[in-house]
Design an enzyme around this catalytic site. Structure first.
Site, PDB file in Angstrom:
ATOM      1  N   GLU A   1       0.833  -1.191   0.000  1.00  0.00           N
ATOM      2  CA  GLU A   1       0.000   0.000   0.000  1.00  0.00           C
ATOM      3  C   GLU A   1       0.876   1.252   0.000  1.00  0.00           C
ATOM      4  OE1 GLU A   1      -2.400   1.018   3.412  1.00  0.00           O
ATOM      5  OE2 GLU A   1      -4.026   1.710   2.152  1.00  0.00           O
TER       6      GLU A   1
ATOM      7  N   GLY B   1       3.590   1.820  10.846  1.00  0.00           N
ATOM      8  CA  GLY B   1       3.300   1.181  12.125  1.00  0.00           C
ATOM      9  C   GLY B   1       2.812  -0.227  11.889  1.00  0.00           C
ATOM     10  N   ALA B   2       1.953  -0.379  10.902  1.00  0.00           N
ATOM     11  CA  ALA B   2       1.393  -1.680  10.579  1.00  0.00           C
ATOM     12  C   ALA B   2       0.701  -1.596   9.233  1.00  0.00           C
ATOM     13  CB  ALA B   2       0.389  -2.103  11.640  1.00  0.00           C
TER      14      ALA B   2
ATOM     15  N   GLU C   1      -2.513  -3.606   6.967  1.00  0.00           N
ATOM     16  CA  GLU C   1      -3.652  -4.488   7.188  1.00  0.00           C
ATOM     17  C   GLU C   1      -3.855  -5.578   6.148  1.00  0.00           C
ATOM     18  OE1 GLU C   1      -3.868  -1.167   6.370  1.00  0.00           O
ATOM     19  OE2 GLU C   1      -5.433  -0.837   4.882  1.00  0.00           O
ATOM     20  N   ASN C   2      -2.821  -6.009   5.433  1.00  0.00           N
ATOM     21  CA  ASN C   2      -2.988  -7.048   4.418  1.00  0.00           C
ATOM     22  C   ASN C   2      -3.968  -8.121   4.888  1.00  0.00           C
ATOM     23  OD1 ASN C   2      -0.519  -5.938   3.121  1.00  0.00           O
ATOM     24  ND2 ASN C   2       0.458  -6.868   4.905  1.00  0.00           N
TER      25      ASN C   2
ATOM     26  N   GLU D   1      -5.924  -2.339  12.817  1.00  0.00           N
ATOM     27  CA  GLU D   1      -5.688  -3.214  11.661  1.00  0.00           C
ATOM     28  C   GLU D   1      -6.784  -4.258  11.519  1.00  0.00           C
ATOM     29  OE1 GLU D   1      -3.504  -2.152   9.691  1.00  0.00           O
ATOM     30  OE2 GLU D   1      -2.706  -0.726  11.143  1.00  0.00           O
TER      31      GLU D   1
ATOM     32  N   HIS E   1      -9.743  -2.841   9.810  1.00  0.00           N
ATOM     33  CA  HIS E   1      -9.525  -2.765   8.363  1.00  0.00           C
ATOM     34  C   HIS E   1      -9.961  -4.033   7.634  1.00  0.00           C
ATOM     35  CE1 HIS E   1      -7.665   0.979   7.357  1.00  0.00           C
ATOM     36  NE2 HIS E   1      -6.592   0.816   8.095  1.00  0.00           N
TER      37      HIS E   1
HETATM   38 ZN   LIG Z   1      -5.218   2.125   8.687  1.00  0.00          ZN
END
Ligand SMILES: [Zn+2]
Length: 1030
Positions: free
Chosen positions: A301, A435-436, A438-439, A471, A474
């Site tokens: 992303e 930070g992270a 969300e795959n 996440e 998401h």
């Molecule tokens: Zn997000």
């Protein structure tokens, strides 16, 4: 991909945001190319007639910055004549990284000599065309044209040159809508020794409209072979053209591919594993024995899937995916889906095959990892939840597993739609920029966002819970239902941010997220009070990679979440949830625009007026200031935009439908006291009983507006607070503090009035109002510090000690259970120690020495680590011992705090060292550079050094962090937002305008310039007051 700089931990670690507002003086949405063409993607039937559009985009989409009005006129006139007279491919090449939100300002609009020449040329053209027409009877410039010879000439767009010199058959950044991918079959063979990989991508697609071309994305991939098959025909080798500046490849055909045909494109390719943080990139870490271990992971992303495999890399092109990855024994592989089988290849390597995705998904959500990780797992309903980490950190994964399990259950129940996959992996990656991410089914995290020791403090755990909750949300908002294009990114991020707080407040009330969420709303307002902030739902051009990256900002995340909260609290109980469930149900598996959300709400019985109300908040930037004036029982409310730089008149007529809530002195703190009045016009009157002494608007600060009560109104509120602090809720008290500082920045109240309100805080003991007051004061302090206003600084210290000193000294330094108390204590003590309050520094130093003398076995309470380490770092010897601790600790939260402490040193040599080491990578990972930079910027010793550092190393910095991305936004903001002089304004302006396509047009640059101007103004306005009143 999400950054989490704004959660409790960082907010508590000392307020960084007051006058460092963001700002824009340009209106970001002025460029016309609105929704009608590129802003919305490809899959709408009415969009597919792309030929005429492409010729228009030849003007608009490409080198539009280079076009003057007259040139544009010239082109359009010529186009009317059906002429294909300009091949702009030279322009295309020069605009390889087009950053064309804003046309350069024009100095003169009078006709130029060039215009005259152009005009004459057009006349000649018209004349010759007319003659041609005259002599070619029967030929018209209708759609039918006049036969073969002529029909191809009209509207022939101008195409750029491919890498091999042939014309590339497409000339827009957005892909054509004629082809739709259905399934990708991906085979990847990474080599972690040579840091390269090869791949084969088989794309099944259907033809939606007759076309002679297939255009898709590919970046930095060397295509070695391409074959194409139509239906049951034999597959044939085809030539692939590439247009590198736009990361596109294309295959052209002599005959039309026909609507409804099913085709297969197979591409073999080779590439390097990326050295940055996106695409398919390599990462490494040192294991327990000190040996270097390598791994490969992905971050796609927003637009980097194309760096790992050729694909239609836009969120609306959803498809299914089947992934195969080859690995050496000793590694594992992970992807979105569960593993289906493993095959031993003749080479001795193993090939893991994953199940085909059960759902259609966008390319940016695909993920895969090759590493030597270990995991712990648990079943939640029908889903196997696992947390993966490097083997030595396995015992730090339990908290994440517990939290994820609870939240998965919560969301499954709350949304009435079960998480659709059989497994959910949460993976901590040693080298990870965001930070992270969300795959779907394979959420990736920074180690500091996922791993936490069992003995860590609740405040450390709060951070992990935040990221996990975001996440996981998401998986529904973003993955199941995805925004159609990045201009509506708030539909992903605003919702995920909103659910992050809401789910935690429900499931983990002890984490005290309501205070954090309040701070988030304040922060969003700071950013949104600048002229060129953008609407949450952007209607103008978001096309270039930089523009897409810039969407990941505080407005999209935090204002988005704030607006959802306002909506929720305006609706009758339960209706918001109903509407949200409807929205998910209506659009699961597909893509949406903001309007779809309002329509779903209407479907569950929400009044149309609510949708109208929300449009006034999502389609325009900024937010209102509501001014209250009262005559007896008549209360007049007036709205106007809250704009810090009020010189821009264009927005002043903006109106919002404001759900104004209010309480009064008879009933002021219980939720049932709240009344609502919708202010739709510029002014309106509401009636209250004459006996009402005062009104407090925006109950609990759930509305996204600021309130000015007038001199008298403020005075009665301040009196009320001085009489009985509990007459208002803590959030309402924080809201008053926030609003009055904002009004003083706007010039509507004097700093004297601010100080008048703050006088009540000597009785304040609650976290939210105290945190807000200290945050605001420390921003003022920092500005004065950078100007070296020594006498004022000394007096301000006296002021702070007078109001908060006792509270600071009375803090306990032992273990503390309540998160709210921890937050408060860390904020108080960090301010006390950083301003050198003896009591504080003595305690902190003693705790530090105990910690080192006990060989780090005598624990420092987690919420006090920052203040203890930062205080220790001010002494040379302790700084060195901290450096050792930094290298040896395996506790990620501790490590990050130590790094911040190291960067807070006031020793210039250490500052220079830590900056260059952070850029280098290695001892300090490059992913931490933005944190290092922002910490150094806060201190006096480093704030000029760090600005020089950023200027000198700009090119290397944007190699690591893409232009427009959140880290770059953060770096620009932290290094410039404390300047307040003309000299610095000019210097910052000069530097960024020299960058050209390397970042001069970023929104954050506009923001930074506006901030410096506002700081300057604030100083001019308030220094005299401060000298008198402080
Ligand atoms: Zn997000």
């Amino acid at each position: 991909a999400d950054t989490f700089h704004f959660t409790a931990a960082s907010r508590a670690s000392l307020p960084r945001n007051m006058i460092e507002n963001t700002m824009f003086e340009e209106e970001p949405d002025v460029v016309d190319l609105a929704k009608d063409s590129t802003a919305f993607p490809a899959l709408e039937p009415d969009e597919v007639v792309y030929e005429p559009r492409s010729s228009r985009l030849l003007v608009r989409g490409l080198g539009e910055n280079d076009l003057d009005d007259e040139e544009e006129d010239y082109e359009s006139s010529a186009r009317l004549l059906g002429m294909s007279f300009m091949n702009r491919s030279s322009t295309h090449n020069s605009s390889s990284s087009p950053y064309n939100r804003q046309a350069p300002p024009r100095l003169c609009s009078c006709p130029s000599a060039r215009m005259l020449v152009v005009g004459v040329f057009i006349l000649v053209l018209v004349a010759s065309m007319a003659m041609a027409l005259y002599f070619l009877p029967g030929c018209t410039f209708t759609k039918a044209g006049c036969g073969k010879a002529n029909s191809s000439i009209p509207m022939e767009p101008s195409y750029p040159n491919s890498t091999n010199g042939e014309l590339f058959p497409w000339n827009e950044l957005r892909l054509p809508a004629s082809v739709r991918p259905v399934n990708y079959d991906l085979s990847l063979t990474p080599n972690l020794t040579s840091m390269t990989f090869t791949g084969r991508t088989v794309i099944n697609m259907t033809i939606l409209h007759d076309t002679k071309r297939i255009v898709l994305h590919s970046s930095e991939l060397i295509i070695t072979k391409a074959t194409f098959q139509v239906g049951e025909d034999k597959s044939v080798e085809v030539k692939v053209l590439e247009y590198k500046p736009w990361q596109q490849i294309a295959v052209s055909f002599l005959e039309d591919l026909k609507v409804g045909q099913v085709c297969v494109l197979t591409l073999d390719y080779a590439a390097n594993l990326s050295h940055t943080y996106d695409g398919f990139y390599n990462s490494s870490y040192n294991d327990k024995t000190g040996a270097k271990r390598v791994l490969a992971a992905t971050q796609f992303e927003p637009q980097a899937a194309r760096k790992a495999f050729p694909c239609f890399d836009e969120p609306a092109f959803k498809a299914t995916f089947l992934v195969r990855i080859t690995r050496e024994p000793g590694y594992i592989t992970l992807s979105n889906m569960p593993q289906a089988k493993t095959t031993t290849l003749p080479s001795g390597l193993l090939e893991d095959e994953f199940e085909q995705t059960a759902v259609n998904m966008s390319t940016y959500l695909v993920a895969f990892i090759v590493a030597n990780f270990t995991s712990i797992t648990r079943n939640v309903s029908n889903t196997l939840v696992s947390v993966y980490s490097v083997p030595e950190k396995k015992e730090h994964t339990h908290y994440a597993l517990d939290t994820a399990s609870t939240l998965l259950h919560f969301y499954n129940t709350f949304f009435h739609i079960d998480y659709p996959l059989r497994k959910l992996d949460l993976v901590a990656i040693p080298d990870f920029l965001a930070g992270a991410m969300e795959n779907w089914g394979l959420i990736t995290f920074r180690e500091t966002s996922l791993l936490v020791g069992n003995q860590s403090s609740p405040l450390d755990k709060q951070l992990i819970a935040n990221v996990v909750a975001h996440e996981l949300a998401h998986q529904w908002f973003g993955n199941l239902v995805t925004m159609r294009w990045w201009n509506d990114l708030w539909l992903n991020e605003g919702f995920a941010t909103y659910w992050q707080y809401t789910s935690l407040m429900t499931e983990f009330p002890q984490l005290d997220l309501d205070n954090v969420f309040l701070g988030v709303r304040f922060k969003a307002m700071a950013k949104d009070s600048l002229n060129s902030s953008h609407p949450v739902s952007v209607s103008s051009q978001v096309t270039t990679p930089e523009q897409v990256s810039e969407m990941f900002d505080s407005v999209t995340y935090e204002k988005g979440a704030s607006l959802l909260l306002m909506l929720k609290t305006t609706l009758p109980d339960g209706q918001f949830r109903k509407g949200i469930i409807k929205y998910l149900d209506n659009y699961r598996g597909s893509n949406t625009v903001t309007e779809d959300l309002w329509n779903s709400l209407t479907q569950v019985g929400v009044q149309e007026s609510v949708s109208d109300m929300m449009r006034t908040w999502t389609l325009q930037n900024g937010f209102p200031l509501v001014t209250v004036s009262r005559k007896g029982g008549h209360v007049t409310l007036t709205q106007e935009p809250f704009l810090l730089s009020a010189d821009n008149a264009t927005h002043t007529s903006n109106l919002w439908h404001i759900p104004v809530t209010y309480v009064n002195d008879n009933c002021s703190s219980a939720p049932s006291c709240r009344q609502i009045f919708t202010l739709r016009n510029k002014t309106a009157t509401l009636n209250v009983s004459d006996s009402v002494k005062w009104l407090k608007l925006n109950y609990m600060n759930t509305g996204f507006y600021i309130v000015h009560y007038g001199d008298e109104g403020w005075a009665t509120l301040i009196d009320a607070l001085k009489t009985d602090i509990n007459t208002l809720t803590p959030h309402d008290r924080a809201s008053l503090i926030h609003n009055i500082f904002a009004l003083s920045r706007l010039g509507r109240v004097s700093f004297r009035q601010v100080l008048n309100l703050l006088d009540y805080t000597t009785n304040e003991t609650e976290t939210a109002p105290l945190t807000e007051a200290l945050s605001q004061l420390s921003s003022v302090y920092r500005l004065l510090d950078k100007r070296q206003e020594q006498r004022l600084l000394a007096r301000m210290k006296v002021y702070i000690w007078g109001h908060f000193g006792q509270l600071m000294d009375s803090q306990d330094w032992g273990e503390e259970e309540s998160v709210s108390r921890q937050e408060l204590r860390s904020v108080l003590l960090e301010m006390a120690c950083s301003l050198g309050r003896q009591n504080c520094t003595d305690q902190a130093t003693a705790l530090y020495d105990q910690w080192t003398n006990s060989n780090q076995t005598k624990q420092i309470p987690g919420d006090l680590q920052q203040v203890v380490f930062s205080t220790a770092a001010q002494a040379d010897l302790r700084w060195l011992s901290l450096m050792e601790a930094y290298s040896s600790t395996t506790y990620d939260s501790e490590k990050r705090k130590i790094l911040q402490a190291l960067a807070s040193t006031q020793d210039p040599r250490s500052i220079v060292w830590i900056l260059s080491t952070g850029l280098e990578g290695g001892i300090i990972q490059t992913q931490e550079l933005p944190l290092v930079i922002s910490t150094v910027s806060d201190g006096f010793a480093g704030h000029l050094l760090v600005w020089d550092f950023v200027k000198e190393n700009w090119d290397r910095i944007i190699e690591k962090f893409p232009v427009g991305s959140y880290p770059i936004q953060s770096i620009i903001k932290s290094t410039t937002s404390q300047f307040s002089t003309q000299t610095h304004l000019e210097e910052v302006q000069g530097f960024f305008s020299s960058l050209k396509e390397r970042g001069s047009q970023m929104r954050s640059v506009q923001e930074s310039l506006e901030t410096i101007r506002l700081n300057q103004l604030w100083m001019d306005r308030n220094l005299p007051t401060l000298r008198i009143w402080l």
